[in-house]
Design a protein around this motif. Structure first.
Motif, PDB file in Angstrom:
ATOM      1  N   LEU A  53      -9.300   1.716  -2.909  1.00  0.00           N
ATOM      2  CA  LEU A  53      -9.892   2.312  -1.709  1.00  0.00           C
ATOM      3  C   LEU A  53     -11.201   2.878  -1.635  1.00  0.00           C
ATOM      4  O   LEU A  53     -12.242   2.534  -0.712  1.00  0.00           O
ATOM      5  CB  LEU A  53      -8.837   3.300  -1.016  1.00  0.00           C
TER       6      LEU A  53
ATOM      7  N   GLU B 186      -4.667   2.788  -6.956  1.00  0.00           N
ATOM      8  CA  GLU B 186      -4.827   2.522  -5.505  1.00  0.00           C
ATOM      9  C   GLU B 186      -5.921   3.273  -4.780  1.00  0.00           C
ATOM     10  O   GLU B 186      -6.773   2.785  -4.242  1.00  0.00           O
ATOM     11  CB  GLU B 186      -3.536   2.629  -4.712  1.00  0.00           C
TER      12      GLU B 186
ATOM     13  N   MET C 126       0.817  -1.146   0.159  1.00  0.00           N
ATOM     14  CA  MET C 126       0.016   0.004  -0.211  1.00  0.00           C
ATOM     15  C   MET C 126       0.950   1.320  -0.155  1.00  0.00           C
ATOM     16  O   MET C 126       1.827   1.534   0.821  1.00  0.00           O
ATOM     17  CB  MET C 126      -1.031  -0.131   1.192  1.00  0.00           C
TER      18      MET C 126
END
Length: 191
Positions: A32, A28, A1
């Motif tokens: 999320l 990413e 992450m």
């Protein structure tokens, strides 16, 4: 992450790893925003985005805002981008350089005092002198520049080219160009 999410004062703070490619960070972030933790009917947490030292282009900022608008799970509450400091601080010398003294400067410098006859100041960047310049000042390369308010019989050498017995009682900048020393005079000199 490469994105850390923190809860601070009722806000979600998304901290981005500024060493990663922007597009991979957006991918990413998209994952999320699609996670079940952020899917709540009628509740939209305020979110702040911290990009550390990364400065976003207009295109990158638009991409971020488009993603937030598309997902509609957060209230955009701001962005933080801190520009990296340029470490080019000016050295300040608050004294007069006396006859017989030799001063070697390797960074931009402001001399509050004066440079007396018989003193030698060698510099490689920009030299600003508030007091009188009466001694020998030498710029060691073609980019060296000297600015002063008063020159009296000064010997100025920049990149091996000399100007002797230079006198001026107004703000002047001397610099090297095309194997000559040029000067600009006036109230506003941009160095």
């Amino acid at each position: 992450m490469h994105i850390k999410v923190k809860g601070i004062n009722g806000h979600l703070v998304f901290v981005f790893d500024d060493s990663q490619e922007f597009n991979s960070l957006i991918s990413e972030l998209k994952s999320l925003l699609e996670s079940p933790l952020l899917k709540s009917d009628g509740y939209y947490p305020k979110a702040f985005f911290d990009f550390k030292s990364r400065i976003l282009s207009i295109h990158e900022l638009s991409k971020l805002l488009e993603l937030l608008f598309e997902k509609q799970v957060l209230l955009f509450d701001g962005i933080n981008m801190i520009k990296k400091e340029h470490k080019n601080k000016i050295k300040v010398i608050e004294e007069t350089i006396h006859s017989g003294e030799v001063l070697e400067l390797d960074q931009d410098t402001l001399i509050i005092g004066q440079i007396n006859p018989g003193a030698i100041v060698r510099f490689s960047g920009k030299l600003y002198v508030m007091g009188k310049v009466c001694g020998f000042v030498e710029g060691m390369n073609a980019d060296a520049k000297i600015s002063g308010q008063c020159f009296k019989n000064a010997h100025v050498r920049i990149n091996g080219v000399s100007r002797q017995n230079y006198t001026s009682f107004e703000l002047t900048m001397l610099y090297y160009k095309d194997n000559e020393i040029f000067l600009d005079k006036g109230d506003m000199i941009y160095v």
